[in-house]
Design a protein around this motif. Structure first.
Motif, PDB file in Angstrom:
ATOM      1  N   LEU A  98       0.855  -1.196   0.000  1.00  0.00           N
ATOM      2  CA  LEU A  98       0.000   0.000   0.000  1.00  0.00           C
ATOM      3  C   LEU A  98       0.883   1.234   0.000  1.00  0.00           C
ATOM      4  O   LEU A  98       1.284   1.709   1.066  1.00  0.00           O
ATOM      5  CB  LEU A  98      -0.882   0.012   1.248  1.00  0.00           C
ATOM      6  N   LEU A  99       1.185   1.756  -1.175  1.00  0.00           N
ATOM      7  CA  LEU A  99       2.056   2.921  -1.247  1.00  0.00           C
ATOM      8  C   LEU A  99       1.312   4.152  -1.766  1.00  0.00           C
ATOM      9  O   LEU A  99       1.258   5.178  -1.117  1.00  0.00           O
ATOM     10  CB  LEU A  99       3.255   2.618  -2.169  1.00  0.00           C
ATOM     11  N   THR A 100       0.717   4.016  -2.945  1.00  0.00           N
ATOM     12  CA  THR A 100       0.147   5.167  -3.652  1.00  0.00           C
ATOM     13  C   THR A 100      -1.025   5.792  -2.895  1.00  0.00           C
ATOM     14  O   THR A 100      -1.837   5.082  -2.298  1.00  0.00           O
ATOM     15  CB  THR A 100      -0.327   4.718  -5.049  1.00  0.00           C
ATOM     16  N   GLU A 101      -1.091   7.117  -2.955  1.00  0.00           N
ATOM     17  CA  GLU A 101      -2.231   7.870  -2.418  1.00  0.00           C
ATOM     18  C   GLU A 101      -2.752   8.795  -3.511  1.00  0.00           C
ATOM     19  O   GLU A 101      -2.033   9.046  -4.492  1.00  0.00           O
ATOM     20  CB  GLU A 101      -1.795   8.702  -1.204  1.00  0.00           C
TER      21      GLU A 101
ATOM     22  N   ALA B 248      -0.080  11.191  -4.073  1.00  0.00           N
ATOM     23  CA  ALA B 248       1.314  10.718  -3.991  1.00  0.00           C
ATOM     24  C   ALA B 248       1.454   9.394  -4.734  1.00  0.00           C
ATOM     25  O   ALA B 248       1.173   8.336  -4.184  1.00  0.00           O
ATOM     26  CB  ALA B 248       1.736  10.556  -2.526  1.00  0.00           C
ATOM     27  N   GLY B 249       1.851   9.504  -6.009  1.00  0.00           N
ATOM     28  CA  GLY B 249       2.104   8.306  -6.815  1.00  0.00           C
ATOM     29  C   GLY B 249       3.577   8.249  -7.143  1.00  0.00           C
ATOM     30  O   GLY B 249       4.381   7.689  -6.412  1.00  0.00           O
ATOM     31  N   SER B 250       3.959   8.922  -8.239  1.00  0.00           N
ATOM     32  CA  SER B 250       5.385   9.006  -8.578  1.00  0.00           C
ATOM     33  C   SER B 250       6.155   9.655  -7.425  1.00  0.00           C
ATOM     34  O   SER B 250       7.268   9.240  -7.096  1.00  0.00           O
ATOM     35  CB  SER B 250       5.579   9.861  -9.837  1.00  0.00           C
TER      36      SER B 250
ATOM     37  N   LYS C  50      -5.116   4.840   0.816  1.00  0.00           N
ATOM     38  CA  LYS C  50      -4.172   4.381  -0.211  1.00  0.00           C
ATOM     39  C   LYS C  50      -4.999   3.938  -1.408  1.00  0.00           C
ATOM     40  O   LYS C  50      -6.067   3.337  -1.249  1.00  0.00           O
ATOM     41  CB  LYS C  50      -3.364   3.198   0.332  1.00  0.00           C
ATOM     42  N   THR C  51      -4.503   4.205  -2.610  1.00  0.00           N
ATOM     43  CA  THR C  51      -5.315   3.854  -3.786  1.00  0.00           C
ATOM     44  C   THR C  51      -4.485   3.132  -4.844  1.00  0.00           C
ATOM     45  O   THR C  51      -3.256   3.165  -4.784  1.00  0.00           O
ATOM     46  CB  THR C  51      -5.990   5.129  -4.360  1.00  0.00           C
ATOM     47  N   PHE C  52      -5.184   2.457  -5.784  1.00  0.00           N
ATOM     48  CA  PHE C  52      -4.542   1.609  -6.803  1.00  0.00           C
ATOM     49  C   PHE C  52      -3.814   0.444  -6.158  1.00  0.00           C
ATOM     50  O   PHE C  52      -2.750   0.037  -6.617  1.00  0.00           O
ATOM     51  CB  PHE C  52      -3.539   2.409  -7.663  1.00  0.00           C
TER      52      PHE C  52
ATOM     53  N   ALA D 255      -7.213  -6.921  -9.899  1.00  0.00           N
ATOM     54  CA  ALA D 255      -8.150  -5.881  -9.463  1.00  0.00           C
ATOM     55  C   ALA D 255      -7.399  -4.906  -8.562  1.00  0.00           C
ATOM     56  O   ALA D 255      -6.356  -5.255  -8.010  1.00  0.00           O
ATOM     57  CB  ALA D 255      -9.309  -6.496  -8.690  1.00  0.00           C
ATOM     58  N   LYS D 256      -7.933  -3.713  -8.444  1.00  0.00           N
ATOM     59  CA  LYS D 256      -7.294  -2.716  -7.579  1.00  0.00           C
ATOM     60  C   LYS D 256      -8.349  -2.028  -6.714  1.00  0.00           C
ATOM     61  O   LYS D 256      -9.515  -1.923  -7.123  1.00  0.00           O
ATOM     62  CB  LYS D 256      -6.556  -1.678  -8.432  1.00  0.00           C
ATOM     63  N   PHE D 257      -7.931  -1.537  -5.562  1.00  0.00           N
ATOM     64  CA  PHE D 257      -8.852  -0.987  -4.573  1.00  0.00           C
ATOM     65  C   PHE D 257      -8.321   0.330  -4.013  1.00  0.00           C
ATOM     66  O   PHE D 257      -7.127   0.630  -4.116  1.00  0.00           O
ATOM     67  CB  PHE D 257      -8.996  -1.965  -3.391  1.00  0.00           C
TER      68      PHE D 257
ATOM     69  N   THR E 185       2.255   0.524 -17.919  1.00  0.00           N
ATOM     70  CA  THR E 185       3.347   1.509 -17.845  1.00  0.00           C
ATOM     71  C   THR E 185       3.345   2.229 -16.490  1.00  0.00           C
ATOM     72  O   THR E 185       4.277   2.959 -16.184  1.00  0.00           O
ATOM     73  CB  THR E 185       3.237   2.568 -18.969  1.00  0.00           C
ATOM     74  N   HIS E 186       2.293   2.021 -15.658  1.00  0.00           N
ATOM     75  CA  HIS E 186       2.182   2.783 -14.400  1.00  0.00           C
ATOM     76  C   HIS E 186       2.726   2.094 -13.157  1.00  0.00           C
ATOM     77  O   HIS E 186       3.492   2.701 -12.404  1.00  0.00           O
ATOM     78  CB  HIS E 186       0.724   3.206 -14.175  1.00  0.00           C
ATOM     79  N   PRO E 187       2.339   0.840 -12.862  1.00  0.00           N
ATOM     80  CA  PRO E 187       2.783   0.277 -11.571  1.00  0.00           C
ATOM     81  C   PRO E 187       4.303   0.179 -11.477  1.00  0.00           C
ATOM     82  O   PRO E 187       4.969  -0.058 -12.485  1.00  0.00           O
ATOM     83  CB  PRO E 187       2.177  -1.139 -11.556  1.00  0.00           C
ATOM     84  N   GLY E 188       4.794   0.382 -10.259  1.00  0.00           N
ATOM     85  CA  GLY E 188       6.245   0.245 -10.053  1.00  0.00           C
ATOM     86  C   GLY E 188       7.047   1.326 -10.747  1.00  0.00           C
ATOM     87  O   GLY E 188       8.202   1.101 -11.103  1.00  0.00           O
TER      88      GLY E 188
ATOM     89  N   ILE F 169       7.067   5.214 -17.025  1.00  0.00           N
ATOM     90  CA  ILE F 169       8.178   5.309 -17.991  1.00  0.00           C
ATOM     91  C   ILE F 169       9.061   6.516 -17.665  1.00  0.00           C
ATOM     92  O   ILE F 169      10.292   6.417 -17.615  1.00  0.00           O
ATOM     93  CB  ILE F 169       7.601   5.421 -19.426  1.00  0.00           C
ATOM     94  N   GLU F 170       8.411   7.656 -17.393  1.00  0.00           N
ATOM     95  CA  GLU F 170       9.189   8.876 -17.126  1.00  0.00           C
ATOM     96  C   GLU F 170      10.024   8.718 -15.860  1.00  0.00           C
ATOM     97  O   GLU F 170      11.170   9.162 -15.794  1.00  0.00           O
ATOM     98  CB  GLU F 170       8.254  10.094 -16.984  1.00  0.00           C
ATOM     99  N   ILE F 171       9.441   8.057 -14.857  1.00  0.00           N
ATOM    100  CA  ILE F 171      10.158   7.897 -13.579  1.00  0.00           C
ATOM    101  C   ILE F 171      11.360   6.960 -13.763  1.00  0.00           C
ATOM    102  O   ILE F 171      12.444   7.200 -13.208  1.00  0.00           O
ATOM    103  CB  ILE F 171       9.188   7.399 -12.485  1.00  0.00           C
TER     104      ILE F 171
ATOM    105  N   LYS G 177      13.085   6.720 -16.395  1.00  0.00           N
ATOM    106  CA  LYS G 177      14.120   7.535 -17.069  1.00  0.00           C
ATOM    107  C   LYS G 177      14.816   8.455 -16.072  1.00  0.00           C
ATOM    108  O   LYS G 177      16.031   8.634 -16.111  1.00  0.00           O
ATOM    109  CB  LYS G 177      13.495   8.365 -18.196  1.00  0.00           C
ATOM    110  N   VAL G 178      14.009   9.040 -15.154  1.00  0.00           N
ATOM    111  CA  VAL G 178      14.595   9.940 -14.145  1.00  0.00           C
ATOM    112  C   VAL G 178      15.610   9.155 -13.292  1.00  0.00           C
ATOM    113  O   VAL G 178      16.741   9.602 -13.073  1.00  0.00           O
ATOM    114  CB  VAL G 178      13.486  10.536 -13.238  1.00  0.00           C
ATOM    115  N   ILE G 179      15.209   7.953 -12.852  1.00  0.00           N
ATOM    116  CA  ILE G 179      16.108   7.178 -11.979  1.00  0.00           C
ATOM    117  C   ILE G 179      17.364   6.781 -12.754  1.00  0.00           C
ATOM    118  O   ILE G 179      18.490   6.876 -12.248  1.00  0.00           O
ATOM    119  CB  ILE G 179      15.419   5.910 -11.441  1.00  0.00           C
TER     120      ILE G 179
END
Ligand SMILES: Cc1cc2nc3c(=O)[nH]c(=O)nc-3n(C[C@H](O)[C@H](O)[C@H](O)COP(=O)(O)OP(=O)(O)OC[C@H]3O[C@@H](n4cnc5c(N)ncnc54)[C@H](O)[C@@H]3O)c2cc1C
Length: 410
Positions: free
Chosen positions: A133-136, A139-141, A163-165, A223-225, A379-382, A385-387, A389-391
C-alpha cells in the motif's frame, strides 16, 4: 562469451526432482490465466495451495535464508524452479503477493531479529498473502509526499488516511505500507514503514473500475482498490526500520520493484503473436507471409530477447548480491516501452480482431487482446516510464553532480 546458464549434472538432477514435484502437485484444473481480472476464487485457492506446498520445501522463496522459511538455495537452483514453473505459465510466487517479493526483503534488511522471526516465516512459507500500500491520491510518482498519518499512542500507532490503486482479487492477510509519522519533519525523514494485519478494525476498501489491472502472467493482481484507514490501531512492534526511517526502508522495495528483482521469464506474448500470424490466414495466406507483418514480428522478437537478457542479468545480480547501478530501471523502462511497441504490432497485425477475445475470432484464446489492453496500464505500476528515465539518469550521472546509489538489497 556465453550469456546463457549451463547446468551441471547435479543441477539437472535437481531439475528432475522439481519437475516430478510439480507434476504431482499442480492440479490439471489449474489454468494459465488469460485475464487476471477473471481469476476465479477456485483458481486462486489452487495457487495458494501450490504456494504452501512449495513453501514447505523452501522452494517458494528459494534464495531466502532457511532460518526464516526460505530455501537457502543458490541462484542456479532457484532459476531451475522458476524454469520448471514457467512450463506451466507460472512463476514464483504463483499468485500476486508483494509481501514476499518486496516486503520480505525490506524486513530482511531493516527488521530486528524478533521481527524477522515473527513476520518472515508465514510469508516465505506461503501461509499469508500480503499487499503493498504505497500510492495515495496525491502521492504516486512522488511517493515521499504521502499524507496518511501514523501517531504514536503508547504501544500502538493510530493510522488515518487512504491508499489507492492497491491490492488484488481475493483479499490479503497483511498489508505493508509507508506513512507519515512527522508532518512537520524534513522530506524523506518523516516517513515510517509498517506491516499491518488486514483485519484490524477501521480498515475498509472500495474497488476501482479500471481498464485492466494486470497483463499476462499468474502474478498479476487482477483488481485494484482504495483502502481507507480510520483510527486503525497498529502495534508499535509492526514498525520496521525505526520511526521516521521509512524512506530508507523504501529504497529496498523500490530498487526491486523498479526492475531490480529481475526475472527468468521471456515475454510469452511475442511467441503467441508469432504463432497467431503463422496459423491465421488472410487473403488466402498466413499473416506471417506478409512482408510488413514479418517485419513487425522480427522487431517484437528482438524486444522480447533484449528484455529476457536484461531481466536474467538483474535476477543474477540480485541473487548473487552483486553491486548494481542503472540495471533495474533499464529493464523496467525497456519492458514498459517495448510492451507498447508489441501492443502496437498486435493491432497492426490483427487489425480489428485485436479488439476481441471471442475464441471464434481470436485463436490466441484472448491473450493478445488482454495484453494489448493491459500494455498501457502496465506503464504505471512500479514507476512510470518517465520515472524510470529519471532514476536511470541519476544512476548514470546525468544532471546530477553525484551519481545516485542503488537501494540496499540482500
Ligand atoms: C494496474 C496498476 C497497479 C498498481 N498497483 C499498485 C500497488 O499494488 N500498490 C501501490 O501502492 N500502487 C500501485 N499502483 C499505483 C502506481 O504506482 C501509480 O499509478 C504510479 O506510481 C504513478 O502515480 P500516479 O498514478 O499518481 O501518477 P503521477 O505520479 O500523478 O504521474 C502522472 C504523470 O506525470 C508523470 N510524472 C510524474 N512525475 C514526473 C517527473 N518527476 N518527471 C517526469 N514525469 C513525471 C508520470 O510519468 C505520469 O505520466 C498501481 C497502478 C496501476 C495502474
Amino acid at each position: 562469451m556465453d550469456f546463457e546458464l549451463r547446468y551441471t549434472p547435479e543441477q539437472e538432477a535437481f531439475r528432475k526432482e522439481v519437475r516430478a514435484f510439480l507434476e504431482a502437485n499442480i492440479p490439471p484444473e489449474l489454468e494459465e490465466p488469460v485475464d487476471p481480472a477473471n481469476l476465479s476464487y477456485e483458481q486462486y485457492l489452487m495457487r495458494r495451495e501450490l504456494g504452501r506446498k512449495l513453501g514447505e520445501r523452501g522452494w517458494l522463496f528459494p534464495t531466502f535464508p532457511k532460518e526464516y522459511g526460505g530455501g537457502g538455495l543458490p541462484m542456479e537452483l532457484a532459476v531451475i524452479i522458476e524454469e520448471e514453473l514457467d512450463r506451466y505459465g507460472l512463476s514464483l510466487p504463483p499468485y500476486y503477493n508483494t509481501g514476499g517479493t518486496l516486503g520480505a526483503p525490506c524486513i530482511l534488511v531493516w527488521g530486528t531479529e524478533e521481527q524477522k522471526r515473527y513476520f518472515l516465516p508465514p510469508i516465505l512459507k506461503g501461509e499469508v498473502r500480503v499487499w503493498q500500500l504505497l500510492t495515495e491520491p496525491g502521492a504516486g510518482s512522488d511517493l515521499a509526499s504521502v499524507k496518511t498519518l501514523a501517531v504514536r499512542d503508547g504501544d500502538h500507532y493510530i493510522i488515518n488516511g487512504q491508499k489507492t490503486f492497491v491490492g488484488s482479487l481475493h483479499g490479503a492477510d497483511w498489508m505493508w505500507t509507508i506513512v507519515c509519522t512527522d508532518p512537520n519533519g524534513r522530506r524523506h525523514e518523516n516517513l515510517s514503514w509498517f506491516m499491518i494485519p488486514a483485519d484490524l478494525p477501521g480498515i475498509s476498501m472500495t474497488p476501482l473500475d479500471l481498464l485492466t489491472a494486470g497483463g499476462e502472467g499468474g502474478a498479476s493482481p487482477g483488481a485494484k482498490f482504495t483502502v481507507y484507514f480510520d483510527n486503525v490501531r497498529v502495534p508499535a512492534f509492526n514498525l520496521v526500520g525505526g520511526e521516521n526511517n521509512g524512506w530508507k526502508v523504501a529504497t529496498t522495495h523500490l530498487e526491486l520493484e523498479h526492475g531490480g528483482a529481475g526475472s527468468i521469464r521471456r515475454n510469452r506474448i511475442v511467441d503467441r503473436l508469432i504463432e497467431y500470424c503463422k496459423t491465421t490466414c488472410r487473403n488466402g495466406q498466413p499473416l506471417s507471409k506478409d512482408p510488413d507483418i514479418r517485419d513487425l514480428l522480427v522487431e517484437c522478437y528482438i524486444d522480447a530477447e533484449i528484455g529476457r537478457l536484461f531481466n536474467l542479468r538483474n535476477y543474477w545480480l540480485r541473487h548473487t548480491r552483486r553491486p548494481r547501478t542503472y540495471e533495474g530501471p533499464q529493464a523496467s523502462l525497456h519492458r514498459k516501452v517495448s510492451g507498447l511497441r508489441i501492443a502496437e504490432a498486435i493491432v497492426k497485425a490483427l487489425g480489428p480482431y485485436a479488439l476481441t477475445n471471442d475464441p471464434a475470432w481470436d485463436p490466441s484464446g484472448g491473450h493478445l487482446e488482454v495484453f494489448h489492453r493491459a500494455s498501457i496500464v502496465a506503464t504505471h505500476p512500479g514507476g512510470t516510464i518517465e520515472i524510470q528515465k529519471v532514476i536511470m539518469a541519476r544512476r548514470i550521472g546525468i544532471g546530477r553532480a553525484v551519481r545516485e546509489e542503488a537501494g540496499t538489497v540482500v
